[in-house]
Design an enzyme around this catalytic site. Structure first.
Site, PDB file in Angstrom:
ATOM      1  N   GLY A   1     102.561  -5.725 -16.522  1.00  0.00           N
ATOM      2  CA  GLY A   1     102.194  -6.253 -15.225  1.00  0.00           C
ATOM      3  C   GLY A   1     101.552  -7.621 -15.280  1.00  0.00           C
TER       4      GLY A   1
ATOM      5  N   GLY B   1     105.744  -8.957  -1.428  1.00  0.00           N
ATOM      6  CA  GLY B   1     104.373  -8.693  -1.056  1.00  0.00           C
ATOM      7  C   GLY B   1     104.068  -9.514   0.190  1.00  0.00           C
TER       8      GLY B   1
ATOM      9  N   HIS C   1     140.599 -27.894 -22.336  1.00  0.00           N
ATOM     10  CA  HIS C   1     141.419 -28.649 -21.402  1.00  0.00           C
ATOM     11  C   HIS C   1     142.184 -27.749 -20.437  1.00  0.00           C
ATOM     12  CE1 HIS C   1     143.675 -27.993 -25.147  1.00  0.00           C
ATOM     13  NE2 HIS C   1     144.764 -27.903 -24.400  1.00  0.00           N
TER      14      HIS C   1
ATOM     15  N   LEU D   1     102.553 -17.914 -16.274  1.00  0.00           N
ATOM     16  CA  LEU D   1     103.083 -16.683 -16.841  1.00  0.00           C
ATOM     17  C   LEU D   1     104.524 -16.897 -17.288  1.00  0.00           C
ATOM     18  CD1 LEU D   1     101.663 -14.147 -14.218  1.00  0.00           C
ATOM     19  CD2 LEU D   1     100.532 -15.181 -16.210  1.00  0.00           C
TER      20      LEU D   1
END
Length: 393
Positions: A83, A135, A308, A6
């Site tokens: 989703g 989850g 620099h 994905l």
């Protein structure tokens, strides 16, 4: 095993770095972030890579082509951000057997992905300190019995690592309804698989979800630390390269430069004279580090330039950023607390004691600019000469 990767997310949490470049294409050591995922899948034995792409899809296609690491590559386009299951559903016509799903903005160890493939149906899992942010898997007798999104009272400390091995039948189960968040969730598909099969879990010792700018630093720290010394570029005899330093062919390291590895100096980049590079630092293709510049533990994307007499620490510079001479980055709070950074409008802790600035593509600083710790410069933003910048712009 087909591997669906994905890579269509817009990366809103990692802005401004993803303003014009897909998050999965952000640089991690010698390749884009998603290429590490693809490499892990190929090394684990995938026989096809299916890349789900979205906005700026051409950048992904141009990098991967029709074959990557000896494995055929095909593409599917996710037209809407609805989703993870919706993203996999975009690849549905390419799936013709058992298949894996990997998040293209996660880093996995190839051995863990190989275990996932071998044990399928399976889900990748990682033990975390704060499981309520993920989850969380419930398990019994070595199998997954349930997965709950961000529970207040987590049943275990096993978090979903965004890696799945599905049976062929799951292809027909992708047309799930929307979740309470209004999206099509891959975990709803997993719930169906759990009802029908014994689903194992492949525990991952090392894993990283790259969602926010400081996690891109962590990703580079991980992958740069895996490098072995390889010097093929033009290195002056008075330069001092210490440890695992890679200087690609076409890169230049001038006199008086000290580089303490792990560090990668990519083709077309130039360093010095008298510059000092330390920590896990990536100097991207065509990037420039000027005279007496110090760069510590940072990512300089393609074409970035630090003039620099400047200091850049624990920072991420996007493509073609130009820091004028004398630009100095603060990377430490006086109270020694973790540096905060703005993500989607909220000021949150990075969890890092040292963190500098994040500059979007083509941001520019005037000479002698001073940039505060935890500062965000949007793509194309500028500062005035001598300006002290304490707020995002």
């Amino acid at each position: 095993m087909q591997a669906v990767i994905l890579a269509a997310g817009q990366g809103t949490r990692i802005r401004p770095l993803s303003a014009s470049l897909p998050k999965p294409m952000l640089p991690v050591a010698d390749r884009p972030l998603v290429a590490h995922t693809a490499t892990a899948a190929a090394d684990a034995g995938a026989d096809e890579l299916i890349l789900v792409v979205g906005y700026e899809a051409d950048a992904v296609r141009d990098y991967f082509g029709a074959e990557f690491a000896g494995v055929p590559v095909s593409y599917a386009v996710q037209k809407e951000q609805s989703g993870t299951a919706d993203a996999v559903r975009a690849a549905q016509e390419h799936i013709d057997g058992s298949f894996a799903v990997l998040n293209g903005d996660n880093l996995y160890e190839p051995e863990a992905v190989a275990e996932l493939f071998a044990d399928g149906p399976a889900i990748g899992a990682v033990r975390v300190e704060n499981p309520s942010n993920y989850g969380v898997l419930s398990t019994a007798a070595g199998t997954v019995t349930d997965i709950v999104e961000k529970p207040a009272d987590p049943p275990t400390n096993l978090a979903n690592a965004g890696a799945y091995a599905f049976p062929a039948e799951a292809r027909e189960w992708l047309d799930v309804g929307k979740s309470e968040r209004g999206e099509y969730e891959i975990t709803d598909v997993l719930a169906r698989v759990v009802d029908e099969y014994d689903v194992s879990f492949a525990e991952m010792d090392k894993w990283l979800d790259v969602g926010r700018p400081w996690e891109l630093l962590e990703a580079n720290e991980w992958k740069l630390d895996e490098l072995e010394r390889d010097v093929r570029g033009n290195v002056h005899e008075d330069a001092d390269l210490r440890g695992d330093v890679v200087v690609e062919e076409g890169a230049t390291v001038d006199a008086g430069v000290v580089v303490e590895g792990p560090a990668l100096i990519r083709s077309g980049a130039s360093v010095g004279p008298n510059a000092y590079i330390r920590g896990a630092t990536l100097v991207g293709e065509g990037a420039k580090i000027g005279h007496s510049v110090e760069v510590k533990n940072s990512v300089l994307s393609e074409g970035a330039s630090v003039g620099h007499l400047s200091y850049v620490g624990d920072s991420v510079l996007g493509r073609d950023v130009n820091f004028g001479a004398g630009t100095n980055v603060a990377n430490l709070r006086h109270d020694d607390e973790a540096v905060k950074f703005t993500v989607k409008g909220d000021r949150i802790s990075t969890g890092r004691r040292k963190f500098g600035v994040v500059a979007g593509d083509e941001a520019k600083t005037g000479i002698n600019s001073s940039l505060n710790a935890g500062l965000k410069l949007s793509a194309g933003a500028t500062t005035k000469p001598g300006e002290v910048v304490t707020r995002d712009r």
